[in-house]
Write an enzyme that holds these catalytic residues in place. Structure first.
Site, mmCIF file in Angstrom:
data_model
loop_
_atom_site.group_PDB
_atom_site.id
_atom_site.type_symbol
_atom_site.label_atom_id
_atom_site.label_comp_id
_atom_site.label_asym_id
_atom_site.label_seq_id
_atom_site.Cartn_x
_atom_site.Cartn_y
_atom_site.Cartn_z
ATOM 1 N N LYS A 38 0.862 -1.185 0.285
ATOM 2 C CA LYS A 38 0.059 0.034 0.071
ATOM 3 C C LYS A 38 0.746 1.196 0.078
ATOM 4 O O LYS A 38 2.198 1.158 0.193
ATOM 5 C CB LYS A 38 -0.865 -0.130 1.147
ATOM 6 C CG LYS A 38 -0.285 -0.053 2.425
ATOM 7 C CD LYS A 38 -1.025 -0.199 3.729
ATOM 8 C CE LYS A 38 -0.256 -0.433 5.148
ATOM 9 N NZ LYS A 38 -0.884 -0.870 6.336
ATOM 10 N N TYR A 51 15.079 30.637 6.962
ATOM 11 C CA TYR A 51 13.868 31.431 7.423
ATOM 12 C C TYR A 51 13.982 31.299 8.992
ATOM 13 O O TYR A 51 14.167 30.576 9.808
ATOM 14 C CB TYR A 51 12.691 30.587 6.859
ATOM 15 C CG TYR A 51 12.360 30.738 5.472
ATOM 16 C CD1 TYR A 51 12.206 31.914 4.954
ATOM 17 C CD2 TYR A 51 12.211 29.636 4.926
ATOM 18 C CE1 TYR A 51 11.925 31.960 3.687
ATOM 19 C CE2 TYR A 51 11.829 29.588 3.377
ATOM 20 C CZ TYR A 51 11.938 30.888 2.831
ATOM 21 O OH TYR A 51 11.701 31.028 1.485
HETATM 22 C C1 LIG Z 1 -0.312 -1.873 6.760
HETATM 23 C C2 LIG Z 1 -0.876 -3.000 7.175
HETATM 24 C C3 LIG Z 1 -0.008 -4.318 7.519
HETATM 25 C C4 LIG Z 1 1.437 -4.380 7.446
HETATM 26 O O1 LIG Z 1 2.097 -3.674 8.506
HETATM 27 P P1 LIG Z 1 3.401 -3.463 8.883
HETATM 28 O O2 LIG Z 1 3.681 -3.100 10.267
HETATM 29 O O3 LIG Z 1 3.893 -2.663 7.899
HETATM 30 O O4 LIG Z 1 4.150 -4.866 8.745
HETATM 31 C C5 LIG Z 1 -0.805 -5.334 7.823
HETATM 32 N N1 LIG Z 1 -1.977 -5.475 7.783
HETATM 33 C C6 LIG Z 1 -2.858 -4.463 7.766
HETATM 34 C C7 LIG Z 1 -4.314 -4.770 7.982
HETATM 35 C C8 LIG Z 1 -2.344 -3.275 7.457
HETATM 36 O O5 LIG Z 1 -3.119 -2.295 7.257
#
Ligand SMILES: *Cc1c(COP(=O)(O)O)cnc(C)c1O
Length: 369
Positions: free
Chosen positions: A36, A259
Site C-alpha cells: 500500500k 527562514y
Molecule cells: C499496513 C498493514 C499491514 C502491514 O503492517 P507492517 O507493520 O508494515 O508490517 C498489515 N495488515 C494491515 C491490515 C495493514 O493495514
C-alpha cells in the site's frame, strides 16, 4: 531528462532478499507483501515484483486504486484489499479480481450483487476487530456477519483476519487480541463455517509473537528492511535518498541561516545548499531535531529551517565542493542514516518517513539479479 540531482534509489535485490528471509521466518504460513501507499514510498509495482520473486504469494493494498495500479501493470498475483471497499467500488473490485476484506452488511451485499452481475463467485476475507478499533466486525457480531457471507450465493469466505495494535510494544496485548481471534475462529467452526486462510500478524507480530502466524502473515515495513522491533533477521533497508551539493559559500560568525534565522553560525564556517526540501518529504523541522546528512563519508548538521525545495548544511571547514554527493538516507563509507533515525528524531516512525517521500523525488531502481 532529470535535471535536479536528487533521487531515491530503491534496491530491489534487498526487497527480494528481505522477502526470502520473511518467507523462511513465516513458514509454513504464507507471506503477504503489503505494498500500500506506493509500496511505502518504494514504488508499488517494482516492490511487489521483487517481493513475489522472493517468495511472497499475496499482495496487500489499502485502496481499490492501488489494486488497479498493480493489475494495470501486469501483476496477476492474489491481491487483498485490507479494508472493505466503498460500496460504489464493489463493481470495480470484482472486475479487477481483487480479494476484498468485508465486515459490514452493506459491503457484503454490494459485493454479492457485483459478483452475481459478473457471473462469478468472489472470494472474500472477513475482518474481525479484536482490539485495533479501526475497522472490522467486533467479536460479538462476527458469527452473524460470517453467516451473511456464507448465505451470499456469489461470495465465498476464503479467509478470516484480524490486525494487531500493539505487537511492537506489548506481546501480552497482542496475545490478548489473538485469544479473542481464536475464540471467534472456534465459534465459526462450531457453527460449521470454515474460516479459510487465517491471518493476524503484521511485521511486528511476525517478528515477536511466535503463535501469531496462522496460515499467512502480512508484512509491510520489514519487507523494506525497516523492522519495527529488534530481530536477528538480516533485513536490509531498501531505500536510500541522495542529492548533490548545489552551492557553497563561506559565512561569517554570528550569521542567521534560513527562514527565521533560527540557526546561528558559531564561527566562520562553510554553508552548503542542497536541492531537496520539505516538498520532497524532508520535514521542515529536521534541523531542530538534530537532522544530519552525510557528505564525503562524514556527518554534518542541517543548518536552519528546511525550506520547500532546498536545505542548508554546515560543513565547518571541511573541503566540500559543488557536485559532492549528499546522502540523506543510506550509507556513505562507514556512516549510515536510516529512516528509523529520522523517525526517532522527529517523534514518529520509519513508516511515515518513507511513505512521506513525495512523488517529486524520482525513484531509481537497482537490481543485479
Ligand atoms: C499496513 C498493514 C499491514 C502491514 O503492517 P507492517 O507493520 O508494515 O508490517 C498489515 N495488515 C494491515 C491490515 C495493514 O493495514
Amino acid at each position: 531528462m532529470q535535471q535536479r540531482p536528487t533521487h531515491a534509489t530503491v534496491d530491489l535485490d534487498a526487497i527480494r532478499a528481505n522477502a526470502q528471509l520473511l518467507v523462511k521466518a513465516a513458514a509454513p504460513a504464507q507471506l503477504m507483501a503489503v505494498v500500500k501507499a506506493d509500496g511505502y514510498g518504494h514504488g508499488a509495482v517494482p516492490a511487489a515484483q521483487a517481493a513475489l520473486a522472493g517468495g511472497a504469494t499475496w499482495l496487500g493494498v489499502a485502496l481499490v486504486e492501488e489494486g488497479r495500479h498493480l493489475r494495470s501493470n501486469g501483476i496477476d498475483a492474489p491481491i487483498l484489499l485490507l479494508s472493505e471497499p466503498p460500496i460504489d467500488a464493489a463493481v470495480e473490485t470484482v472486475a479487477l479480481g481483487l480479494t476484498p476484506t468485508v465486515y459490514t452488511k452493506e459491503g457484503i451485499s454490494a459485493l454479492n450483487e457485483a459478483a452475481a452481475a459478473s457471473g462469478s463467485t468472489v472470494a472474500v476475507h472477513l475482518k474481525i476487530d479484536t482490539g485495533m478499533r479501526r475497522v472490522g466486525v467486533d467479536p460479538e457480531h462476527a458469527l452473524q456477519i460470517a453467516e451473511l457471507v456464507q448465505n451470499s450465493p456469489s461470495l465465498s469466505l476464503s479467509g478470516t483476519m484480524t490486525h494487531l495494535a500493539v505487537a511492537d510494544e506489548s506481546i501480552a496485548g497482542a496475545e490478548q487480541q489473538l485469544e479473542r481471534f481464536d475464540a471467534v475462529l472456534t465459534a465459526m467452526r462450531a457453527h460449521g463455517i470454515d474460516p479459510g486462510c487465517c491471518h493476524a500478524s503484521n511485521s511486528a507480530g511476525l517478528l515477536s509473537v511466535e503463535r501469531g502466524k496462522y496460515d499467512m502473515v502480512r508484512t509491510g515495513i520489514a519487507l523494506y528492511g525497516l523492522p519495527p522491533v529488534a530481530t536477528e533477521l538480516a533485513l536490509e533497508p531498501a531505500l536510500s535518498l541522495v542529492s548533490r551539493v548545489g552551492f557553497v559559500k563561506r559565512v561569517h560568525a554570528d550569521e542567521g541561516i534560513s527562514y527565521g534565522w533560527r540557526y546561528h553560525t558559531a564561527h566562520e564556517t562553510t554553508i552548503v545548499t542542497v536541492p531537496i526540501g520539505y516538498a520532497d518529504g524532508v520535514r521542515r523541522a529536521m534541523w531542530a531535531v538534530g537532522g544530519e546528512v552525510l557528505i564525503r563519508g562524514r556527518r554534518f548538521p542541517i543548518a536552519g529551517t528546511v525550506t520547500m525545495d532546498q536545505l542548508m548544511v554546515d560543513v565547518g571547514n571541511a573541503e566540500v565542493v559543488v557536485g559532492d554527493l549528499v546522502t540523506l538516507l543510506g550509507r556513505d563509507g562507514a556512516e549510515r542514516i536510516t529512516a528509523d533515525d529520522w523517525g526517532s528524531a522527529l517523534g514518529t516512525i520509519s513508516y511515515e518517513v518513507v511513505s512521506g517521500l513525495s512523488p517529486r523525488v524520482p525513484r531509481r531502481y537497482k537490481e543485479d539479479g
